[in-house]
Motif scaffolding. Structure first.
Motif, PDB file in Angstrom:
ATOM      1  N   GLU A  47     -16.814  13.878  30.233  1.00 55.27           N
ATOM      2  CA  GLU A  47     -17.275  15.107  30.869  1.00 55.27           C
ATOM      3  C   GLU A  47     -18.073  14.837  32.141  1.00 55.27           C
ATOM      4  N   GLU A  69     -10.919  14.212  44.253  1.00 51.51           N
ATOM      5  CA  GLU A  69     -10.454  14.506  42.897  1.00 51.51           C
ATOM      6  C   GLU A  69      -9.024  15.025  42.917  1.00 51.51           C
ATOM      7  N   ASP A  71      -5.656  16.572  40.049  1.00 47.90           N
ATOM      8  CA  ASP A  71      -5.096  16.870  38.728  1.00 47.90           C
ATOM      9  C   ASP A  71      -3.935  15.947  38.393  1.00 47.90           C
ATOM     10  N   ASP A  83     -19.723  20.438  42.373  1.00 49.99           N
ATOM     11  CA  ASP A  83     -19.280  19.511  41.337  1.00 49.99           C
ATOM     12  C   ASP A  83     -19.898  18.121  41.493  1.00 49.99           C
ATOM     13  N   TYR A 105     -20.631  12.961  39.434  1.00 50.18           N
ATOM     14  CA  TYR A 105     -19.508  13.904  39.384  1.00 50.18           C
ATOM     15  C   TYR A 105     -19.572  14.722  38.097  1.00 50.18           C
ATOM     16  N   GLY A 107     -17.362  17.594  37.893  1.00 56.70           N
ATOM     17  CA  GLY A 107     -16.192  18.461  38.038  1.00 56.70           C
ATOM     18  C   GLY A 107     -15.269  18.369  36.839  1.00 56.70           C
ATOM     19  N   ASP A 108     -14.127  19.052  36.929  1.00 56.17           N
ATOM     20  CA  ASP A 108     -13.216  19.118  35.789  1.00 56.17           C
ATOM     21  C   ASP A 108     -11.819  18.571  36.072  1.00 56.17           C
ATOM     22  N   LYS A 109     -11.659  17.819  37.135  1.00 55.06           N
ATOM     23  CA  LYS A 109     -10.355  17.227  37.441  1.00 55.06           C
ATOM     24  C   LYS A 109     -10.154  15.953  36.626  1.00 55.06           C
ATOM     25  N   ARG A 110      -8.904  15.592  36.414  1.00 53.45           N
ATOM     26  CA  ARG A 110      -8.600  14.422  35.593  1.00 53.45           C
ATOM     27  C   ARG A 110      -8.849  13.104  36.316  1.00 53.45           C
ATOM     28  N   ARG A 134     -17.850   6.212  33.561  1.00 53.64           N
ATOM     29  CA  ARG A 134     -17.594   7.457  32.844  1.00 53.64           C
ATOM     30  C   ARG A 134     -18.673   7.682  31.798  1.00 53.64           C
ATOM     31  N   ARG A 138     -16.216  13.446  25.248  1.00 49.81           N
ATOM     32  CA  ARG A 138     -15.900  14.751  24.665  1.00 49.81           C
ATOM     33  C   ARG A 138     -16.047  14.752  23.150  1.00 49.81           C
TER      34      ARG A 138
END
Length: 146
Positions: A47, A69, A71, A83, A105, A107-110, A134, A138
């Motif tokens: 996350e 970033e 997807d 973000d 970071y 944000g919600d990008k992969r 990272r 989650r």
């Protein structure tokens, strides 16, 4: 006081760590390597991420590290300021060399990757690296429960 193993949060194979920009001299704009925020063999999806920039000697020029970033790991765009949790950029020049700087970071990008941009021309440049860390898994797996 109980001790907790911070290294366990990086996954059994340390796949919570990735090299975003390898340690070397940069004298031009360069895109780094993307990190996948999705689950891996030993680490659940994350996350959050922090990009740790280790700046060495900057002999000339000015360099700015930012995050991008995506997807799909193909089309990258600049990360919006909303973000970013810590410092939207890291600026390195002769007055700010030999420092450790962070970009957080949320944000919600992969996929997320660093980019170093030469914003003032130099010929020999700056020595630096960027490590992507990272965090905030989650789901806590067995290796993260200790």
């Amino acid at each position: 006081m109980a001790k907790r193993d911070l290294a366990a949060l990086l996954g059994d194979n340390r796949d919570g760590l990735a090299i975003g920009l390898e340690a070397k001299a940069y004298a031009a704009t360069t895109a780094g390597t993307a990190v996948d925020m999705a689950a891996s063999a030993t680490l659940p999806g994350s996350e959050g991420l922090v990009c740790v920039i280790n700046a060495g000697v900057c002999t000339d020029g000015k360099y700015v590290v930012t995050l991008t970033e995506s997807d799909d790991n193909s089309t990258f765009t600049a990360v919006a300021a909303t973000d970013i949790s810590v410092d939207t950029t890291a600026t390195i020049n002769a007055a700010a060399d030999q420092t450790v700087q962070l970009i957080g970071y949320i944000g919600d990008k992969r996929y997320v990757k660093p980019v170093i941009t030469e914003s003032s021309a130099g010929s020999t440049g700056v020595i630096l690296s960027a490590t992507m860390v990272r965090g905030f898994p989650r789901h806590l797996g067995k290796n993260l429960m200790a």
